[in-house]
Enzyme design. Structure first.
Site, PDB file in Angstrom:
ATOM      1  N   LYS A 107       0.863  -1.192   0.000  1.00  0.00           N
ATOM      2  CA  LYS A 107       0.000   0.000   0.000  1.00  0.00           C
ATOM      3  C   LYS A 107       0.884   1.222   0.000  1.00  0.00           C
ATOM      4  O   LYS A 107       2.032   1.182   0.453  1.00  0.00           O
ATOM      5  CB  LYS A 107      -0.915   0.016   1.227  1.00  0.00           C
ATOM      6  N   ASP A 147      -6.483   4.084  -5.710  1.00  0.00           N
ATOM      7  CA  ASP A 147      -7.237   3.951  -4.460  1.00  0.00           C
ATOM      8  C   ASP A 147      -7.921   5.300  -4.223  1.00  0.00           C
ATOM      9  O   ASP A 147      -8.288   5.978  -5.179  1.00  0.00           O
ATOM     10  CB  ASP A 147      -6.288   3.548  -3.322  1.00  0.00           C
TER      11      ASP A 147
END
Length: 417
Positions: A107, A147
């Site tokens: 991430k 995202d």
């Protein structure tokens, strides 16, 4: 002393600890999984339109690569911080392992407010971020994706910058790209479609005919509208939908294609003449077979969980059910498709995109959707078996399946002695 119960990193660690203990695995499994293997914090300087230099802080976390290169999104948001990114990377490890994708969890993000930036500034910021982390990412090392507050255009700028640095087109670096530079067909609808596939498999496990089910959908954005449309297409009766301004209800069923056309024309659900208005709270408590909370987090809480009458709750949003509500629903016999699987259609089709990039061979949308159904249904079936074996919620079962799979990879690779 500060309350750490709400810290996402601490909660992710606790979930892994519980999974390792429940499975009776070596303590070393938790010692490895409780923290990321690599954490990067970088300065991202860029020139504003007025000529001034500004420096933002960027992050990239690679949690575990026992199953393959790490994979996970990039978010641009003022509240991005290291503990959040660590937790999200850990959850990506669970999601990828659960779906049997050859990835570990990763991430990243930048602590910034894109609403305060022009399009040209966002492009410069995106390119500088890739320059800052280019040595630690790559198609066989760590593969980013869009995202929160990032999109296919931003991914295109990033893959272009990386390709310039490397001196060759490297489309497999990033997924979620525009179709014209290696994006995958079916990617936009993948999350909502995958949610329906996973939920339909659970209904099958429970002896519920999805095609005869009554469905309510909270949230009519990309995930919710697709889930409603696919449910309608498969024969289910969608009796209620909602957006941020409220909902619509028709006991006889809503014609979703007709509603989508109305929304396209009017840019809202409000005023649709073939259904009566209801509140978002009323929608959650309708007597339906399947409820899809696909809007915001913390929608089903300890206060309203006792009023939920659905047999299955399929989480399209991130964290729509609080831990307290989760326990109440489980005690009531309401089965929850957890978000870690419910919205995993996106990363699954991202994997398909990466495969297509690596092989230079691109699939039809029909093939993408067929493979997505296969992956989502298989993962749900495995979760349900784990649920029955240990008598735990499907959310905990997801951690059990994933942790067991990652531990097996670490064991055969010789990481565990």
């Amino acid at each position: 002393m500060a309350d750490t119960s709400l810290n996402p990193y601490v909660r992710a660690q606790q979930s892994f600890k519980e999974a390792v203990e429940t499975l009776g695995l070596e303590p070393a499994v938790y010692e490895i999984l409780k923290q990321p293997m690599r954490t990067f914090e970088v300065a991202v300087p860029f020139i504003r339109d007025d000529g001034n230099l500004q420096v933002f802080t960027g992050y990239r976390v690679q949690h575990n690569d026992a199953l393959g290169p790490t994979k996970g999104g990039l978010r641009f948001h003022p509240n991005v911080n290291l503990d959040e990114v660590k937790a999200l990377a850990m959850w990506m490890t669970v999601k990828c392992a659960l779906l049997e994708l050859p990835y570990g969890g990763g991430k990243g993000g930048i602590a910034c407010d894109v609403d305060q930036l022009s399009e040209r500034e966002i492009e410069r910021l995106s390119r500088e971020y890739i320059r800052a982390i280019n040595l630690v990412i790559g198609p066989d090392k760590d593969i980013p994706a869009p995202d929160v507050s990032t999109n296919p255009q931003i991914m295109a700028w990033m893959v272009d910058e990386y390709s310039r640095i490397r001196g060759e087109n490297t489309f497999g670096l990033i997924t979620g790209k525009p179709l014209v530079i290696g994006g995958s067909r079916g990617r936009v609808e993948a999350t909502g479609r995958g949610l329906v596939f996973a939920t339909r498999q659970l209904a099958k496990e429970l002896g519920i005919e999805f095609e005869k089910a009554r469905v309510a959908v909270q949230g009519f954005g990309n995930v919710g509208s697709v889930a409603a449309a696919i449910s309608h297409e498969l024969g289910a009766t969608v009796v209620a939908v909602s957006d941020k301004d409220g909902g619509l209800y028709n006991a006889g069923g809503i014609n979703i294609p007709d509603l989508l056309e109305y929304k396209r024309t009017h840019r809202a659900l409000k005023g649709y003449p073939k259904a009566e208005p209801i509140s978002n709270q009323e929608l959650l408590e309708l007597p339906v077979d399947i409820l899809f909370p696909a809007a915001l987090e913390n929608q089903i809480t300890a206060d309203n969980a006792k009023n939920i009458r659905a047999k299955i709750v399929g989480e399209g949003a991130n964290g729509p059910t609080t831990p307290e509500a989760d326990a109440i629903l489980f005690d009531k016999g309401v089965m929850v498709v957890p978000d870690v699987l419910g919205n995993a259609g996106g990363v699954t089709v991202s994997y398909f995109e990466w495969v297509q990039n690596q092989t230079r061979f691109y699939w039809s949308e029909e093939e993408v959707n067929h493979r997505l159904e296969e992956y989502m249904s298989r993962a749900m079936a495995e979760m349900h078996r784990m649920h029955e074996r240990y008598g735990v919620t499907l959310r905990k079962a997801a951690y059990l399946v994933a942790t067991e799979r990652v531990a097996s990879a670490m064991r055969v690779r010789g990481w565990l002695k």
